[in-house]
Design a protein around this motif. Structure first.
Motif, short mmCIF file in Angstrom:
data_model
loop_
_atom_site.label_atom_id
_atom_site.label_comp_id
_atom_site.label_asym_id
_atom_site.label_seq_id
_atom_site.Cartn_x
_atom_site.Cartn_y
_atom_site.Cartn_z
N SER A 6 1.10 -1.12 -0.02
CA SER A 6 0.10 -0.12 -0.27
C SER A 6 1.12 1.03 -0.14
CB SER A 6 -1.00 -0.27 1.05
OG SER A 6 -0.32 0.16 1.87
N GLY A 7 0.25 2.26 -0.65
CA GLY A 7 0.91 3.62 0.13
C GLY A 7 1.18 4.52 -1.39
N GLY A 8 0.84 3.31 -2.35
CA GLY A 8 1.50 4.29 -4.11
C GLY A 8 0.14 5.26 -4.49
N GLY A 9 0.65 6.11 -5.41
CA GLY A 9 -0.75 7.32 -5.46
C GLY A 9 0.31 8.00 -5.81
N LEU A 10 -0.04 9.45 -7.02
CA LEU A 10 0.19 9.81 -7.45
C LEU A 10 0.80 11.16 -7.02
CD1 LEU A 10 0.03 11.91 -10.46
CD2 LEU A 10 -2.43 12.81 -10.07
N VAL A 11 2.46 11.51 -7.42
CA VAL A 11 2.97 12.80 -6.75
C VAL A 11 3.62 13.35 -7.36
CG1 VAL A 11 4.84 11.09 -6.22
CG2 VAL A 11 4.80 13.33 -5.18
N GLN A 12 3.73 14.74 -6.76
CA GLN A 12 4.97 15.45 -8.61
C GLN A 12 6.16 15.29 -8.11
OE1 GLN A 12 3.18 19.87 -6.96
NE2 GLN A 12 1.47 19.35 -8.86
N VAL A 13 6.89 15.74 -8.84
CA VAL A 13 8.43 15.43 -8.82
C VAL A 13 8.82 15.96 -7.89
CG1 VAL A 13 10.06 16.29 -10.08
CG2 VAL A 13 8.45 15.69 -11.36
N GLY A 14 10.12 16.15 -7.09
CA GLY A 14 9.96 15.95 -6.04
C GLY A 14 9.61 15.56 -4.99
N SER A 16 6.88 13.04 -2.04
CA SER A 16 7.66 11.70 -1.29
C SER A 16 6.67 11.44 -1.39
CB SER A 16 8.32 12.15 0.00
OG SER A 16 9.50 12.73 -0.06
N LEU A 17 6.75 9.80 -0.85
CA LEU A 17 5.74 8.44 -0.76
C LEU A 17 6.65 7.18 0.55
CD1 LEU A 17 4.00 7.87 -4.42
CD2 LEU A 17 2.93 8.87 -2.30
N ARG A 18 5.77 6.84 1.02
CA ARG A 18 6.23 6.02 1.52
C ARG A 18 4.65 4.83 1.43
NH1 ARG A 18 6.67 4.65 8.28
NH2 ARG A 18 4.40 4.27 7.79
N LEU A 19 5.74 3.48 1.21
CA LEU A 19 5.61 2.58 0.49
C LEU A 19 5.13 1.33 1.61
CD1 LEU A 19 6.18 1.66 -2.87
CD2 LEU A 19 4.25 2.90 -2.35
N ALA A 20 4.23 0.87 2.21
CA ALA A 20 4.21 -0.52 2.92
C ALA A 20 4.29 -1.80 2.71
CB ALA A 20 2.55 -0.24 4.09
N CYS A 21 4.33 -3.00 3.29
CA CYS A 21 4.20 -3.86 2.89
C CYS A 21 3.37 -4.89 4.08
CB CYS A 21 5.63 -4.48 2.43
SG CYS A 21 5.41 -6.66 1.38
N ALA A 22 2.94 -4.77 4.00
CA ALA A 22 2.02 -5.52 5.53
C ALA A 22 2.15 -7.21 4.91
CB ALA A 22 1.05 -5.15 5.98
N ALA A 23 2.45 -8.26 6.28
CA ALA A 23 2.45 -9.69 6.33
C ALA A 23 2.02 -9.92 6.96
CB ALA A 23 3.66 -10.42 6.13
N SER A 24 1.80 -11.29 6.79
CA SER A 24 0.93 -11.93 7.29
C SER A 24 0.83 -13.45 7.31
CB SER A 24 -0.86 -11.89 6.97
OG SER A 24 -1.40 -12.05 5.88
N GLY A 25 0.57 -14.38 8.23
CA GLY A 25 1.06 -15.78 7.94
C GLY A 25 2.43 -15.67 8.73
N ARG A 26 3.21 -15.50 8.34
CA ARG A 26 4.80 -15.62 8.77
C ARG A 26 5.25 -14.17 8.90
NH1 ARG A 26 7.05 -20.81 6.57
NH2 ARG A 26 5.29 -22.19 7.02
N THR A 27 6.70 -14.66 10.10
CA THR A 27 7.70 -13.53 10.20
C THR A 27 7.96 -13.21 9.31
OG1 THR A 27 9.04 -12.70 12.54
CG2 THR A 27 8.68 -14.80 11.86
N LEU A 28 8.21 -11.55 9.00
CA LEU A 28 9.11 -11.09 7.86
C LEU A 28 9.94 -11.43 8.50
CD1 LEU A 28 6.79 -8.44 7.01
CD2 LEU A 28 7.31 -10.39 5.84
N SER A 29 10.58 -11.22 9.63
CA SER A 29 11.67 -10.96 10.21
C SER A 29 13.11 -12.56 9.25
CB SER A 29 12.21 -10.92 11.40
OG SER A 29 11.57 -12.08 12.84
#
Length: 121
Positions: A6-14, A16-29
């Motif tokens: 999640s976190g995508g979108g439309l942004v102007q040059v210069g 910022s965006l922050r994307l996130a990737c949430a996991a379920s089922g197993r620990t990402l570590s």
């Protein structure tokens, strides 16, 4: 492992965006976590990865602008993207791998659905 980007979108040059990737089922570590992107008419390319040790890697074109991080408590990986450029426009995918090499998409066992990032000039 199910991954939700999640976190995508439309942004102007210069901007910022922050994307996130949430996991379920197993620990990402337990996994190498990577971000890839695919622009229209182009192949999917490696963007960034974070290893079990916390070591991070970036493709040259995003070094100094993007930062990957993980929050093990939230089982989430982030991609902070600053100073965005039109050439960063793509669908961004997060993925989880049990083994190396981290820059090779075939190493990844699980993929999120992708989130669109559009940088307008």
């Amino acid at each position: 492992v199910q991954l939700q980007a999640s976190g995508g979108g439309l942004v102007q040059v210069g901007g910022s965006l922050r994307l996130a990737c949430a996991a379920s089922g197993r620990t990402l570590s337990s996994y190498i976590m990577g971000w890839f992107r695919q622009a229209p008419g182009k192949e999917r390319e490696f963007v960034s990865a974070i290893l079990w040790s916390g070591s991070t890697y970036y493709t040259d074109s995003v070094k100094g602008r993007f930062t990957i991080s993980r929050d093990n408590a939230k089982n989430t990986v982030y991609l902070q993207m600053n100073s965005l450029k039109p050439e960063d426009t793509a669908v961004y995918y997060c993925a989880a791998a049990r083994g190396a090499p981290y820059y090779y998409s075939a190493s990844y066992d699980y993929w999120g659905q992708g989130t669109q990032v559009t940088v307008s000039s």
